[in-house]
Design an enzyme around this catalytic site. Structure first.
Site, PDB file in Angstrom:
ATOM      1  N   ASP A 132       0.866  -1.170   0.000  1.00 57.79           N
ATOM      2  CA  ASP A 132       0.000   0.000   0.000  1.00 57.79           C
ATOM      3  C   ASP A 132       0.908   1.227   0.000  1.00 57.79           C
ATOM      4  O   ASP A 132       2.133   1.110   0.186  1.00 57.79           O
ATOM      5  CB  ASP A 132      -0.903  -0.039   1.237  1.00 57.79           C
ATOM      6  CG  ASP A 132      -1.899   1.107   1.283  1.00 57.79           C
ATOM      7  OD1 ASP A 132      -2.265   1.621   0.202  1.00 57.79           O
ATOM      8  OD2 ASP A 132      -2.310   1.488   2.395  1.00 57.79           O
ATOM      9  N   ASP A 134      -0.161   5.135   1.195  1.00 57.67           N
ATOM     10  CA  ASP A 134      -0.379   6.010   2.354  1.00 57.67           C
ATOM     11  C   ASP A 134      -0.404   5.208   3.650  1.00 57.67           C
ATOM     12  O   ASP A 134      -1.119   4.216   3.776  1.00 57.67           O
ATOM     13  CB  ASP A 134      -1.706   6.757   2.196  1.00 57.67           C
ATOM     14  CG  ASP A 134      -1.671   7.774   1.077  1.00 57.67           C
ATOM     15  OD1 ASP A 134      -1.205   8.894   1.307  1.00 57.67           O
ATOM     16  OD2 ASP A 134      -2.100   7.425  -0.046  1.00 57.67           O
ATOM     17  N   ASP A 335      -1.930  -0.745   5.586  1.00 56.09           N
ATOM     18  CA  ASP A 335      -2.397  -0.222   6.882  1.00 56.09           C
ATOM     19  C   ASP A 335      -3.893   0.035   6.946  1.00 56.09           C
ATOM     20  O   ASP A 335      -4.433   0.311   8.019  1.00 56.09           O
ATOM     21  CB  ASP A 335      -1.683   1.097   7.199  1.00 56.09           C
ATOM     22  CG  ASP A 335      -2.235   2.255   6.367  1.00 56.09           C
ATOM     23  OD1 ASP A 335      -2.258   2.120   5.118  1.00 56.09           O
ATOM     24  OD2 ASP A 335      -2.642   3.268   6.951  1.00 56.09           O
TER      25      ASP A 335
END
Length: 392
Positions: A132, A134, A335
Site C-alpha cells: 500500500d 499512504d 495499513d
C-alpha cells in the site's frame, strides 16, 4: 468490516480497534443482492454498461428515513473509522496502551522480530511483494497532496524491486501514486486496484479482462488494465457535484482518484462531520451503481463492482504466472481497511501468503503479522534485500 445501514447509500467502515480489556469485533451484516432485472434497470437509468462477471449489486434503502437518524449513522461510521489523535500521540507514554499493543502482537507478531521464521517459509520460493502507499510507504499527513515518501524509503523500494516483482496497490489514482513513487520498474494499481499498469517492457495478460496499451513518460509502451472504465463519465459528474456541494465546508478536500473519489475530512472540525456526510449522501443517493466506504478520515465513493485490492493481487499473480503455485510466497503490506481484502485473499488461499498490517493501534485484521509504522516497513524491505543477497 461494519456495514452501516442508516442512510441511502451502502457504507463500509474501518476495522474496529481493540479495547484494553478484550478483543471486540463489530457484527457484520451479510451482503445482499438484487435481481438481475433490477441491475439492468439501474444500468439503463445511469447509461452505464457492465461486465456481468464484475457487477456487485447492492439494494437501495427505502425512503422515509429521518434525516437526523441518517446523519447519526454516518457520524457513527466516521468516528469509528477515525482513531483519536491523542491515543496515537501518547502511545509511547501510556503504559496501558503499550500493554494492550504488546498483547495484540501475540496474535499479530512483528514481521521484524519474526523475520527469520517468515524467511524459513520463503526459502526455495519466489516472493511477490505488494505494498500500500499512504500509511505504509509514507506517513499519514494532514494534507493528502503532501504525502511524500522519503528518499530512503524510495531507495528501499527500488532495491527490493530488483529481486522480487513489486506492486504498489493504492486507493489513490494510479498517476498520483506514480508521481509520489517515481519508479518505473514497479507495477502500479490505483483506485483500489481498478487501474493497473505494468512496468515498461513487461506484458500482462488476463483471460477475463481486456488491456489497452499506453505510452509512459519515457515513450515506452505499458499495459493498462482498467476494470471500471465505463464508469468514468458517471464518476466525473459526481466529482463535480461533490466539489460544488462541499466548497463552503472549511477543511474538506475532494480528491479525484480517477475510478473513485475521496472526500477527506481530516482537517474538518468534528462538529461539521455530519454536514460533510449529508453533502456526500445528497449527491450519491441517486447513483445506485456507486457505493461508499470509510477509510481514515476519508469517505470514498467507487463503482459497485466485484473488484478490490484482493482481486488486484490475484489478477497480478495470474498475469505474472505466479497464481496458485506452491513455490510462490506473496507478501502484502498495508495499513488500511481496504487492504483487508488482500490480507484475506492471502490467508484463505489458493495463493497462500502473508498479510502484514501496519498499525500503531491494536485492531482486528486478516493479516498474519504486523509492523508499527512506515519506518518499520522500510526496515522490513531492507531485511528482504539482505536475505536475498545472502543466498548468493
Amino acid at each position: 468490516m461494519d456495514i452501516k445501514s442508516g442512510h441511502s447509500s451502502p457504507v463500509m467502515t474501518d476495522s474496529p480497534q481493540i479495547s484494553n480489556s478484550r478483543l471486540t469485533v463489530r457484527q457484520s451484516r451479510p451482503p445482499y443482492s438484487s435481481s438481475s432485472s433490477s441491475a439492468a434497470a439501474a444500468a439503463a437509468a445511469t447509461g452505464v454498461s457492465h461486465n456481468n462477471n464484475l457487477l456487485l449489486t447492492v439494494p437501495r434503502k427505502k425512503t422515509g428515513i429521518l434525516e437526523d437518524v441518517k446523519a447519526n449513522a454516518w457520524l457513527d461510521a466516521m468516528i469509528a473509522s477515525s482513531p483519536t489523535p491523542a491515543i496515537i500521540v501518547n502511545k509511547d507514554n501510556d503504559a496501558t496502551t503499550d500493554m494492550t499493543y504488546h498483547e495484540w502482537t501475540l496474535k499479530y507478531p512483528s514481521a521484524l522480530t519474526t523475520f527469520e521464521k517468515i524467511m524459513s517459509v520463503a526459502k526455495g520460493k519466489r516472493i511477490a511483494l505488494f505494498l500500500d502507499y499512504d500509511g505504509t510507504l509514507s506517513p499519514i499527513v494532514e494534507e493528502p497532496d503532501a504525502a511524500y515518501m522519503s528518499t530512503d524509503m524510495r531507495t528501499a523500494v527500488q532495491n527490493v524491486a530488483k529481486y522480487f516483482p513489486t506492486a504498489i496497490i493504492s486507493g489513490r489514482s494510479r498517476d498520483k501514486v506514480y508521481e509520489f513513487v517515481g519508479l518505473s520498474e514497479l507495477y502500479y494499481a490505483g483506485s483500489h486496484g481498478m487501474d493497473i499498469m505494468s512496468p515498461k517492457g513487461e506484458s500482462l495478460y488476463h483471460k477475463h479482462l481486456s488491456r489497452t496499451v499506453s505510452i509512459n513518460e519515457q515513450g515506452k509502451d505499458v499495459n493498462l488494465f482498467q476494470t471500471a472504465s465505463e464508469f468514468l463519465p458517471m464518476i466525473d459528474k459526481v466529482l463535480c457535484s461533490l466539489v460544488e456541494s462541499t466548497k463552503d465546508i472549511k477543511g474538506v478536500k475532494v480528491e479525484n482518484n480517477r475510478f473513485c473519489i475521496s472526500v477527506h475530512y481530516r482537517n474538518v472540525g468534528e462538529k461539521n462531520w455530519t454536514l460533510v456526510a449529508q453533502c456526500v449522501d445528497d449527491v450519491i443517493k441517486t447513483y445506485p451503481k456507486l457505493r461508499l466506504t470509510h477509510g481514515r478520515k476519508v469517505l470514498e465513493i467507487r463503482p459497485v463492482i466485484d473488484w478490490d485490492k484482493g482481486k488486484a493481487v490475484t489478477f497480478l499473480l495470474e498475469s505474472l504466472g505466479l497464481n496458485n503455485c506452491e513455490d510462490v510466497l506473496p507478501i502484502y503490506v498495508g495499513d488500511d481497511r481496504t487492504d483487508e481484502d488482500a490480507f484475506k485473499v492471502l490467508r484463505d488461499g489458493p495463493n497462500y501468503g502473508y498479510g502484514v498490517l501496519v498499525s500503531a493501534l491494536p485492531k482486528v485484521s486478516n493479516a498474519f503479522y504486523s509492523l508499527r509504522d512506515p519506518s518499520e516497513v522500510m526496515e522490513f524491505l531492507k531485511a528482504l534485500v539482505t536475505w536475498k543477497r545472502s543466498l548468493g
